[in-house]
Design a protein around this motif. Sequence first.
Motif, PDB file in Angstrom:
ATOM      1  N   LYS A   1       3.616   0.125  -8.354  1.00 37.52           N
ATOM      2  CA  LYS A   1       2.400  -0.683  -8.415  1.00 37.52           C
ATOM      3  C   LYS A   1       2.410  -1.570  -9.667  1.00 37.52           C
ATOM      4  O   LYS A   1       2.060  -2.748  -9.603  1.00 37.52           O
TER       5      LYS A   1
ATOM      6  N   ARG B   1      -1.622  -1.223  -4.042  1.00 35.93           N
ATOM      7  CA  ARG B   1      -2.657  -0.202  -4.074  1.00 35.93           C
ATOM      8  C   ARG B   1      -2.025   1.168  -3.839  1.00 35.93           C
ATOM      9  O   ARG B   1      -1.129   1.310  -3.008  1.00 35.93           O
TER      10      ARG B   1
ATOM     11  N   HIS C   1       0.852  -1.190   0.000  1.00 33.11           N
ATOM     12  CA  HIS C   1       0.000   0.000   0.000  1.00 33.11           C
ATOM     13  C   HIS C   1       0.889   1.241   0.000  1.00 33.11           C
ATOM     14  O   HIS C   1       1.709   1.424   0.896  1.00 33.11           O
TER      15      HIS C   1
ATOM     16  N   THR D   1      -2.997   5.045  -2.821  1.00 33.36           N
ATOM     17  CA  THR D   1      -3.988   6.007  -2.334  1.00 33.36           C
ATOM     18  C   THR D   1      -3.386   7.397  -2.430  1.00 33.36           C
ATOM     19  O   THR D   1      -2.247   7.611  -1.999  1.00 33.36           O
TER      20      THR D   1
ATOM     21  N   ASP E   1      -5.619   4.373  -7.133  1.00 35.28           N
ATOM     22  CA  ASP E   1      -6.822   3.583  -6.859  1.00 35.28           C
ATOM     23  C   ASP E   1      -7.866   4.342  -6.077  1.00 35.28           C
ATOM     24  O   ASP E   1      -9.055   4.156  -6.271  1.00 35.28           O
ATOM     25  N   GLU E   2      -7.413   5.173  -5.161  1.00 35.90           N
ATOM     26  CA  GLU E   2      -8.364   5.805  -4.274  1.00 35.90           C
ATOM     27  C   GLU E   2      -7.867   7.183  -3.880  1.00 35.90           C
ATOM     28  O   GLU E   2      -6.660   7.434  -3.881  1.00 35.90           O
TER      29      GLU E   2
END
Lengths: 363, 284
Positions: free
Chosen positions: B49, B55, B2, B57, B79-80
């Motif tokens: 990634k 992921r 992450h 963010t 992704d977010e």
Amino acid sequence: MSATPTTKPVKKRKIKLDEHLLAYRGVWVFVESERGHVHPVSWELMGQGRRLADQLQVELCAVAMGAPGPELDTHCEASFHYGADRCYRVASPVLRDYRNEPYTQALTQLVNAHKPEILFLGATTLGRDLAGSVATTLKTGLTADCTELAIDPEDRCLLATRPTFGGSLLCTIATLNYRPQMATIRHRVMPMPEPQPERRGLIVDFEPGLVEESIVTKLLDFLPDALDDRQHLPYAEIVVAGGKGLGKAENFRLVWDLAGVLGAEVGATRAAIHAGWITPDRQVGQTGKTVRPALYIAAGISGAIQHRVGMEASDCIVAINSDANAPIFDFAHYALVGDCVSVLPALTKAFASYLGKPFKEAT
Amino acid sequence: MHIVVCIKQVPDSAHIRVHPVTNTIMRQGVPAIVNPYDLFAIEAALRLKDQLGGRVTVMSMGPTQAEPALRKAISLGCDEAILVTDRIFAGADTLATSYVLASAIRTLDKELPVGLVFTGKQTIDGDTAQVGPGIAKRLDMQLLTYVSRIVEVDPAQRRIVVERRAEGGVQILETAMPALITMLEGSNEIRFASTPGMFRAARATVRHWDRNAAGIEDIKLVGLKGSPTIVSRVFGPTPRAEKAKSIPFDPSDPDSSAANLLEHLLNEMPKVRKELEQRRSGTQ
Ligand SMILES: Cc1cc2nc3c(=O)[nH]c(=O)nc-3n(C[C@H](O)[C@H](O)[C@H](O)COP(=O)(O)OP(=O)(O)OC[C@H]3O[C@@H](n4cnc5c(N)ncnc54)[C@H](O)[C@@H]3O)c2cc1C
Ligand SMILES: Cc1cc2nc3c(=O)[nH]c(=O)nc-3n(C[C@H](O)[C@H](O)[C@H](O)COP(=O)(O)OP(=O)(O)OC[C@H]3O[C@@H](n4cnc5c(N)ncnc54)[C@H](O)[C@@H]3O)c2cc1C
């Protein structure tokens, strides 16, 4: 840059210090050294620190960190030559090469133990890395990349001035009820003080208690930069610089020609670099290099604040600009209102003839 | 793994004008962009990634108007997106900014442990380069500033090797994750948004975190109140006391103005004269 007229009213805020912060006294300069060499910005800061310490009537202290040995001792002695009264020597094998973690720990401890009211570092990659970290561990204010330092005589507060974004403006930043007051300062903005080799001071050893095993980050290797002539730009005594007013890439030749005859370095504005006329390492200004030559010739440069802060310490500025109202004429010494495409070759010819150098008339 | 990327929305400096009379910055109509330096941070995260999976963010502290910056990051492949926004965050200096961002990253870490945090080298407005180090220290992460290349990442061993730009050379550093990296400009070629990426960005929900959602423990440490520094004065540069000496220029005879200038320099500027004389006598 002197700070007199202002059109925005001064927002004077009384800064009242908590009792425990009154114990913070003295001006400190972090002596940045890597691989045996002290970064010159440290001595420039020592000159400023001396001035402010005298005004505050306090001691000027240097902080020298590194592996124990004669090199570190030499840096301590040199700090006295440049104006320090006292030098904190922080010696540990863990501090041989710069790494954020042990340097942050050591400097934080030292500040907490000896409590300076002001702490300056150079706005270099090392200085910004360390200052940003130490200001956080100390939970105090840090003003970045300053170009001018002063003391407010009323409340002894540091007034640190830096250029602000986008326009021809500067801002002065003060630190409220927090100590020390920290700032990083640009290289080459402040004059280099004359060293006084007979000056002595007091060395105070500080034991940082560092152990290599507890430091997570390891230095595997160091690849020194090739020493090419580009690094001469900040130290050049004559600089010929070109801007967007040159009109097109080919015309940048005229700048190189004049520089060639003068034995000068070539500088440029960011606009000229964005246009692709010259490489970014030639940029003079806030996000480029700072120069302080005896002579700075600016051709087709408007004089935006971000360029100005990188060159206005020059002893003599000659500006060539077709617009008589260009801001650069506000701080140049000589103004030539005209087309730089015709002025530059004429200058090249005149200097070549004075210097007795061969010069080919452009065809 | 992450990865969190911190980005800031900034006014496009190319469009900023200063009001000639009041000396204030005219923000009206100035387009907002993702801080250009942060694009290199986004790119570095997306490459990791692509290489290792995981992921990304993207996070920003700012007003609700900063949402487009986060959508832009999603269009590139993040992704977010989380917008950390609360009116009490306004007026923050770097100490208060790093407190809010560090709190939000700590909260996010509880959802999905964070291995790396990326920031840009600096912004083009505040331009301090202090927020990255601030976040790293508050989270007790290893700090790697001015990274020009990520050499190796081994998520299993939590190990990372990078090249870092130092004064006078490049350091090769090895450290343990979690770590915070401030990415140098020009360190990678930035990708363009793909068409599906742009569709995704338009549809994506940007999470808004206020002080509670972000896990702020002490509201005295945020915004103007939590900021040790204040801007006490904004002013225009002073013109030199003496006006520039004007060298007359006749376009039909540039040579005589050049000669005229040279004479002025030799007579009035001793330092310039010294430099020129040295070059004349061939000592340089
Ligand atoms: C965060 C930030 C950081 C920046 N950092 C830097 C920096 O480090 N260095 C830097 O230089 N800039 C920097 N800038 C950009 C800066 O604001 C200016 O845009 C830039 O300096 C302008 O370059 P210039 O003078 O070449 O171009 P312009 O401003 O376009 O000026 C061109 C000038 O040439 C004149 N001219 C036109 N034709 C002729 C002719 N034929 N003969 C003579 N004169 C002519 C014009 O009258 C004009 O004055 C920065 C900007 C920002 C927002
Ligand atoms: C003209 C001016 C001068 C200032 N001078 C100072 C000063 O000297 N000292 C000081 O403490 N404050 C100063 N500030 C305030 C400072 O700009 C703000 O605190 C700002 O929120 C963050 O600092 P920065 O823009 O310098 O970011 P930097 O530290 O330059 O940013 C580094 C990286 O951190 C990340 N980042 C920064 N801000 C955010 C954010 N809001 N959300 C997500 N990621 C982010 C980005 O990845 C960015 O590339 C100044 C502001 C202005 C407008």
